[in-house]
Design a protein around this motif. Structure first.
Motif, PDB file in Angstrom:
ATOM      1  N   LEU A 201       0.748  -1.625   0.325  1.00  0.00           N
ATOM      2  CA  LEU A 201       0.186  -0.134   0.262  1.00  0.00           C
ATOM      3  C   LEU A 201       0.770   1.553  -0.307  1.00  0.00           C
ATOM      4  O   LEU A 201       0.441   2.177  -0.888  1.00  0.00           O
ATOM      5  CB  LEU A 201      -0.692  -0.173   1.511  1.00  0.00           C
ATOM      6  CG  LEU A 201      -2.086   0.877   1.367  1.00  0.00           C
ATOM      7  CD1 LEU A 201      -2.838   0.839  -0.343  1.00  0.00           C
ATOM      8  CD2 LEU A 201      -3.125   0.660   2.715  1.00  0.00           C
ATOM      9  N   SER A 202       1.858   1.237   0.990  1.00  0.00           N
ATOM     10  CA  SER A 202       2.874   2.334   0.569  1.00  0.00           C
ATOM     11  C   SER A 202       3.560   2.682  -0.748  1.00  0.00           C
ATOM     12  O   SER A 202       3.426   4.086  -0.970  1.00  0.00           O
ATOM     13  CB  SER A 202       3.893   2.284   1.613  1.00  0.00           C
ATOM     14  OG  SER A 202       5.315   3.057   1.558  1.00  0.00           O
ATOM     15  N   GLU A 203       3.526   1.659  -1.670  1.00  0.00           N
ATOM     16  CA  GLU A 203       3.712   1.568  -2.807  1.00  0.00           C
ATOM     17  C   GLU A 203       3.385   2.521  -3.924  1.00  0.00           C
ATOM     18  O   GLU A 203       3.662   3.554  -4.338  1.00  0.00           O
ATOM     19  CB  GLU A 203       4.881   0.624  -2.879  1.00  0.00           C
ATOM     20  CG  GLU A 203       5.600   0.562  -4.491  1.00  0.00           C
ATOM     21  CD  GLU A 203       5.954  -0.419  -5.117  1.00  0.00           C
ATOM     22  OE1 GLU A 203       7.179  -0.396  -5.699  1.00  0.00           O
ATOM     23  OE2 GLU A 203       5.756  -1.777  -5.015  1.00  0.00           O
ATOM     24  N   ALA A 204       2.128   1.539  -3.273  1.00  0.00           N
ATOM     25  CA  ALA A 204       1.234   2.220  -4.836  1.00  0.00           C
ATOM     26  C   ALA A 204       1.091   4.247  -4.003  1.00  0.00           C
ATOM     27  O   ALA A 204       0.397   4.232  -5.072  1.00  0.00           O
ATOM     28  CB  ALA A 204      -0.154   1.222  -4.672  1.00  0.00           C
ATOM     29  N   GLN A 205       0.522   4.223  -2.703  1.00  0.00           N
ATOM     30  CA  GLN A 205       0.860   5.372  -2.362  1.00  0.00           C
ATOM     31  C   GLN A 205       1.382   6.626  -3.236  1.00  0.00           C
ATOM     32  O   GLN A 205       1.054   7.387  -3.703  1.00  0.00           O
ATOM     33  CB  GLN A 205       0.680   5.727  -1.231  1.00  0.00           C
ATOM     34  CG  GLN A 205      -0.248   6.818  -0.301  1.00  0.00           C
ATOM     35  CD  GLN A 205      -1.882   7.088  -0.915  1.00  0.00           C
ATOM     36  OE1 GLN A 205      -2.606   6.541  -0.554  1.00  0.00           O
ATOM     37  NE2 GLN A 205      -1.295   8.429  -1.969  1.00  0.00           N
ATOM     38  N   THR A 206       2.622   6.123  -2.594  1.00  0.00           N
ATOM     39  CA  THR A 206       3.892   6.593  -3.640  1.00  0.00           C
ATOM     40  C   THR A 206       3.725   6.594  -5.373  1.00  0.00           C
ATOM     41  O   THR A 206       3.933   7.845  -5.333  1.00  0.00           O
ATOM     42  CB  THR A 206       5.279   6.281  -3.244  1.00  0.00           C
ATOM     43  OG1 THR A 206       6.043   5.942  -1.767  1.00  0.00           O
ATOM     44  CG2 THR A 206       6.239   6.540  -3.794  1.00  0.00           C
ATOM     45  N   LEU A 207       3.341   5.871  -5.747  1.00  0.00           N
ATOM     46  CA  LEU A 207       3.234   5.956  -7.068  1.00  0.00           C
ATOM     47  C   LEU A 207       2.090   6.803  -7.482  1.00  0.00           C
ATOM     48  O   LEU A 207       1.984   7.804  -8.965  1.00  0.00           O
ATOM     49  CB  LEU A 207       2.850   4.409  -7.795  1.00  0.00           C
ATOM     50  CG  LEU A 207       3.958   3.810  -7.720  1.00  0.00           C
ATOM     51  CD1 LEU A 207       3.105   1.916  -7.912  1.00  0.00           C
ATOM     52  CD2 LEU A 207       4.558   3.608  -9.023  1.00  0.00           C
ATOM     53  N   SER A 208       0.479   6.702  -6.578  1.00  0.00           N
ATOM     54  CA  SER A 208      -0.389   7.218  -6.683  1.00  0.00           C
ATOM     55  C   SER A 208       0.213   8.911  -6.783  1.00  0.00           C
ATOM     56  O   SER A 208      -0.760   9.853  -8.008  1.00  0.00           O
ATOM     57  CB  SER A 208      -1.432   7.330  -6.156  1.00  0.00           C
ATOM     58  OG  SER A 208      -1.815   5.743  -6.330  1.00  0.00           O
TER      59      SER A 208
ATOM     60  N   LYS B  91       8.384   3.238 -14.396  1.00  0.00           N
ATOM     61  CA  LYS B  91       9.524   2.522 -13.833  1.00  0.00           C
ATOM     62  C   LYS B  91      10.220   3.039 -13.037  1.00  0.00           C
ATOM     63  O   LYS B  91      11.313   2.289 -12.635  1.00  0.00           O
ATOM     64  CB  LYS B  91       9.983   1.986 -15.936  1.00  0.00           C
ATOM     65  CG  LYS B  91       8.895   1.341 -16.264  1.00  0.00           C
ATOM     66  CD  LYS B  91      10.091   1.341 -17.915  1.00  0.00           C
ATOM     67  CE  LYS B  91       8.831   0.391 -18.910  1.00  0.00           C
ATOM     68  NZ  LYS B  91       9.203   0.120 -19.723  1.00  0.00           N
ATOM     69  N   SER B  92      10.425   4.709 -13.392  1.00  0.00           N
ATOM     70  CA  SER B  92      11.489   4.680 -12.677  1.00  0.00           C
ATOM     71  C   SER B  92      11.226   5.409 -11.050  1.00  0.00           C
ATOM     72  O   SER B  92      12.817   4.746 -11.157  1.00  0.00           O
ATOM     73  CB  SER B  92      11.628   6.649 -13.197  1.00  0.00           C
ATOM     74  OG  SER B  92      10.932   7.668 -12.781  1.00  0.00           O
ATOM     75  N   VAL B  93       9.872   5.272 -10.205  1.00  0.00           N
ATOM     76  CA  VAL B  93       9.804   5.049  -9.414  1.00  0.00           C
ATOM     77  C   VAL B  93       9.402   3.191  -8.634  1.00  0.00           C
ATOM     78  O   VAL B  93       9.745   3.174  -7.181  1.00  0.00           O
ATOM     79  CB  VAL B  93       8.009   5.497  -8.937  1.00  0.00           C
ATOM     80  CG1 VAL B  93       7.778   5.439  -7.484  1.00  0.00           C
ATOM     81  CG2 VAL B  93       8.518   7.927  -9.276  1.00  0.00           C
ATOM     82  N   HIS B  94       8.618   2.383  -9.425  1.00  0.00           N
ATOM     83  CA  HIS B  94       8.591   1.161  -9.163  1.00  0.00           C
ATOM     84  C   HIS B  94       9.809   0.222  -8.667  1.00  0.00           C
ATOM     85  O   HIS B  94      10.896   0.520  -8.916  1.00  0.00           O
ATOM     86  CB  HIS B  94       7.568   0.509  -9.994  1.00  0.00           C
ATOM     87  CG  HIS B  94       7.122  -0.278  -9.763  1.00  0.00           C
ATOM     88  ND1 HIS B  94       7.373  -1.597  -8.897  1.00  0.00           N
ATOM     89  CD2 HIS B  94       5.438  -0.625  -9.726  1.00  0.00           C
ATOM     90  CE1 HIS B  94       5.587  -2.056  -9.075  1.00  0.00           C
ATOM     91  NE2 HIS B  94       4.716  -1.575  -9.366  1.00  0.00           N
ATOM     92  N   SER B  95       9.179  -0.524  -7.723  1.00  0.00           N
ATOM     93  CA  SER B  95      11.089  -1.401  -6.741  1.00  0.00           C
ATOM     94  C   SER B  95      10.868  -3.100  -7.870  1.00  0.00           C
ATOM     95  O   SER B  95      11.618  -3.222  -7.625  1.00  0.00           O
ATOM     96  CB  SER B  95      10.070  -2.009  -5.937  1.00  0.00           C
ATOM     97  OG  SER B  95       8.737  -2.249  -5.329  1.00  0.00           O
ATOM     98  N   TYR B  96       9.810  -3.471  -8.689  1.00  0.00           N
ATOM     99  CA  TYR B  96       9.782  -3.937 -10.238  1.00  0.00           C
ATOM    100  C   TYR B  96      10.688  -3.916 -10.804  1.00  0.00           C
ATOM    101  O   TYR B  96      10.955  -3.072 -11.276  1.00  0.00           O
ATOM    102  CB  TYR B  96       8.209  -4.878 -10.190  1.00  0.00           C
ATOM    103  CG  TYR B  96       7.412  -5.147  -9.153  1.00  0.00           C
ATOM    104  CD1 TYR B  96       7.404  -5.571  -7.479  1.00  0.00           C
ATOM    105  CD2 TYR B  96       5.765  -5.332  -9.836  1.00  0.00           C
ATOM    106  CE1 TYR B  96       7.369  -6.035  -6.966  1.00  0.00           C
ATOM    107  CE2 TYR B  96       4.930  -5.783  -8.523  1.00  0.00           C
ATOM    108  CZ  TYR B  96       5.680  -5.670  -6.928  1.00  0.00           C
ATOM    109  OH  TYR B  96       4.506  -6.061  -6.371  1.00  0.00           O
TER     110      TYR B  96
END
Length: 105
Positions: A13-20, A73-78
């Protein structure tokens, strides 16, 4: 303007919120809905994997797709994030007008 819905999953959820926050803040998306606790099953490095993820439903315009995909792509951990766009065939005209205005710089 052609509206699209982009699917993307995040590891938390933390990563999703950062992306959002990043994508909406940079006007690459008008709105992002987070769907927590999806269970994904997929092939990775020759074997079946399973993961609990958060699904992002990203509402934007097709004109913004290239920049949006690059920013994810630049922000995502995958290593290979899911970034799938589908066209919006019909929609509430008022919502589509708002979407168009929301992604203008």
């Amino acid at each position: 303007m052609s509206a699209i819905l982009v699917y993307c999953t995040a590891s938390s959820l933390s990563e999703a919120q950062t992306l959002s926050d990043t994508l909406v803040g940079e006007k690459l998306a008008a709105c992002i809905s987070l769907v927590p606790q999806v269970r994904s099953t997929y092939w990775w490095k020759g074997k079946i994997e399973r993961a609990d993820e958060v699904l992002l439903l990203i509402k934007t315009s097709s004109e913004k797709f290239a920049g949006l995909a690059q920013r994810i792509k630049s922000v995502h951990s995958y290593t290979v994030p899911e970034i799938l766009a589908v066209p919006v065939i019909k929609g509430n005209p008022d919502y589509l007008k708002w979407l168009k205005q929301s992604v203008k710089k």
